[in-house]
Scaffold this motif. Structure first.
Motif, PDB file in Angstrom:
ATOM      1  N   UNK A  12     -29.027  -4.764 -14.391  1.00 22.29           N
ATOM      2  CA  UNK A  12     -30.161  -4.581 -13.477  1.00 22.29           C
ATOM      3  C   UNK A  12     -29.840  -3.603 -12.340  1.00 22.29           C
ATOM      4  N   UNK A  13     -28.600  -3.130 -12.313  1.00 22.52           N
ATOM      5  CA  UNK A  13     -28.160  -2.215 -11.253  1.00 22.52           C
ATOM      6  C   UNK A  13     -28.430  -2.801  -9.870  1.00 22.52           C
ATOM      7  N   UNK A  14     -28.008  -4.048  -9.683  1.00 19.90           N
ATOM      8  CA  UNK A  14     -28.198  -4.702  -8.389  1.00 19.90           C
ATOM      9  C   UNK A  14     -27.352  -4.024  -7.314  1.00 19.90           C
ATOM     10  N   UNK A  15     -27.776  -4.180  -6.084  1.00 21.42           N
ATOM     11  CA  UNK A  15     -27.051  -3.568  -4.973  1.00 21.42           C
ATOM     12  C   UNK A  15     -25.777  -4.329  -4.624  1.00 21.42           C
ATOM     13  N   UNK A  52     -15.268 -11.746 -20.214  1.00 28.53           N
ATOM     14  CA  UNK A  52     -16.681 -12.077 -20.415  1.00 28.53           C
ATOM     15  C   UNK A  52     -17.616 -11.126 -19.673  1.00 28.53           C
ATOM     16  N   UNK A  53     -17.108 -10.469 -18.624  1.00 26.24           N
ATOM     17  CA  UNK A  53     -17.930  -9.489 -17.908  1.00 26.24           C
ATOM     18  C   UNK A  53     -17.901  -8.118 -18.575  1.00 26.24           C
ATOM     19  N   UNK A  54     -17.037  -7.953 -19.573  1.00 30.37           N
ATOM     20  CA  UNK A  54     -16.853  -6.674 -20.275  1.00 30.37           C
ATOM     21  C   UNK A  54     -16.600  -5.543 -19.269  1.00 30.37           C
ATOM     22  N   UNK A  55     -15.804  -5.840 -18.262  1.00 32.86           N
ATOM     23  CA  UNK A  55     -15.432  -4.832 -17.280  1.00 32.86           C
ATOM     24  C   UNK A  55     -16.383  -4.695 -16.116  1.00 32.86           C
ATOM     25  N   UNK A  56     -17.516  -5.406 -16.122  1.00 33.70           N
ATOM     26  CA  UNK A  56     -18.479  -5.293 -15.012  1.00 33.70           C
ATOM     27  C   UNK A  56     -17.906  -5.839 -13.708  1.00 33.70           C
ATOM     28  N   UNK A  57     -16.875  -6.645 -13.801  1.00 36.36           N
ATOM     29  CA  UNK A  57     -16.218  -7.137 -12.598  1.00 36.36           C
ATOM     30  C   UNK A  57     -15.630  -5.975 -11.799  1.00 36.36           C
ATOM     31  N   UNK A  58     -15.343  -4.860 -12.466  1.00 35.94           N
ATOM     32  CA  UNK A  58     -14.762  -3.705 -11.780  1.00 35.94           C
ATOM     33  C   UNK A  58     -15.821  -2.777 -11.197  1.00 35.94           C
ATOM     34  N   UNK A  59     -16.946  -2.659 -11.849  1.00 26.16           N
ATOM     35  CA  UNK A  59     -17.942  -1.670 -11.450  1.00 26.16           C
ATOM     36  C   UNK A  59     -18.938  -2.199 -10.428  1.00 26.16           C
ATOM     37  N   UNK A  66     -18.798 -14.192 -15.621  1.00 27.00           N
ATOM     38  CA  UNK A  66     -18.825 -12.924 -16.341  1.00 27.00           C
ATOM     39  C   UNK A  66     -20.225 -12.535 -16.765  1.00 27.00           C
ATOM     40  N   UNK A  67     -21.000 -13.508 -17.245  1.00 24.30           N
ATOM     41  CA  UNK A  67     -22.373 -13.233 -17.672  1.00 24.30           C
ATOM     42  C   UNK A  67     -23.249 -12.834 -16.484  1.00 24.30           C
ATOM     43  N   UNK A  68     -23.056 -13.465 -15.336  1.00 24.03           N
ATOM     44  CA  UNK A  68     -23.801 -13.083 -14.135  1.00 24.03           C
ATOM     45  C   UNK A  68     -23.502 -11.639 -13.739  1.00 24.03           C
ATOM     46  N   UNK A  69     -22.244 -11.248 -13.841  1.00 22.53           N
ATOM     47  CA  UNK A  69     -21.861  -9.884 -13.481  1.00 22.53           C
ATOM     48  C   UNK A  69     -22.413  -8.870 -14.476  1.00 22.53           C
ATOM     49  N   UNK A  70     -22.496  -9.241 -15.737  1.00 21.88           N
ATOM     50  CA  UNK A  70     -23.107  -8.347 -16.732  1.00 21.88           C
ATOM     51  C   UNK A  70     -24.598  -8.170 -16.454  1.00 21.88           C
TER      52      UNK A  70
END
Length: 268
Positions: free
Chosen positions: A143-146, A165-172, A134-138
């Motif tokens: 960083x707006x990685x590709x 733990x990703x606070x939803x970044x797993x979706x975006x 989750x932290x890696x995805x955040x």
């Protein structure tokens, strides 16, 4: 507003299915469904194009504005549940009154879409702890990685602890799950430089240029990267340690390396 069904029994089949999806990776893989919880997470997933199979809300915990907003999301069953049922289903100690059953996306390598001609990519080999993933995805989102590649995944991407733990970044995020060999082949075919975070044959991370197509590869704190990655590396890189240990949390290391690459790209 669509008709609203109400559930108050813990023995209801939908309640039992939701619990199974929340607790069992096998059930998520079999059905292609997963459970997400929280207003922010549901909004991020909806904007990212995830389809909701069912949305469950508890009026005791959700405000009227949010209740109405989620009730008009198309193409799903909208269900009201009692506080007893909701507390049984909720993963969090503090709750926001909404849970959804969503359809998982395809994360195979064939689904990758990288439009940037000079991409910056993170690869994590065999991460296992949901909090680290989750932290890696955040970090990748910040960083707006590709893209983020997870090589030889050990944990289901839709594990509730990863979602939380990703606070939803797993979706975006643009997230791909594959094996190490396939990812290496993908990167080499596209002339993407491979920079492996490693203790041996390494250069200080600040002395390496990341301004061309770049993949930063990180392994686990316990075992590092496999020999397959190290033998395919364009250059191994290292973050100098000044304390008594020779490693740090993988998500912290990844953030340091990624934002050094971003810094160089901003000034180049």
């Amino acid at each position: 507003m669509k008709d609203i069904k109400h559930i108050s029994s813990l023995q209801n089949p939908l309640v039992k299915q939701t619990i199974l999806l929340k607790e069992k990776s096998r059930e998520r893989k079999k059905t292609g469904l997963f459970v997400l919880e929280g207003k922010k997470e549901l909004e991020i997933a909806t904007r990212a194009g995830y389809s909701m199979d069912t949305i469950l809300v508890c009026k005791d915990f959700i405000d009227e504005e949010a209740f109405h907003r989620f009730s008009i999301i198309p193409n799903n069953s909208f269900v009201s549940v009692s506080s007893v049922v909701y507390k049984k289903l909720a993963h969090r100690d503090t709750t926001e009154g909404v849970i959804a059953i969503a359809q998982a996306k395809n994360h195979d390598l064939s689904a990758i879409n990288i439009e940037n001609k000079n991409p910056l990519i993170l690869v994590a080999e065999a991460p296992e702890k949901p909090g680290n993933i989750g932290a890696l995805l955040r970090t990748a989102d910040a960083a707006n990685l590709d893209a983020v590649f997870i090589a030889n995944p050990k944990t289901d991407l839709y594990n509730p602890n990863i979602i939380r733990s990703s606070v939803g970044c797993v979706f975006s995020g643009n997230i791909i799950l594959s094996d190490t060999s396939s990812i290496i082949a993908f990167l080499k075919e596209r002339d993407i430089n491979i920079f492996c975070a490693a203790l041996t044959a390494s250069k200080r991370y600040t002395t390496v240029a990341y301004t061309k197509p770049t993949a930063i590869i990180v392994g686990t704190e316990h075992s590092g990267l496999s020999e397959e990655w190290l033998s395919s590396s364009s250059q191994n890189i290292i973050i100098p340690m000044e304390g008594k240990i020779d490693s740090m949390n993988v998500s912290v290391s990844a953030a340091i390396l990624i934002f050094e690459a971003k810094r160089q790209r901003h000034i180049s």
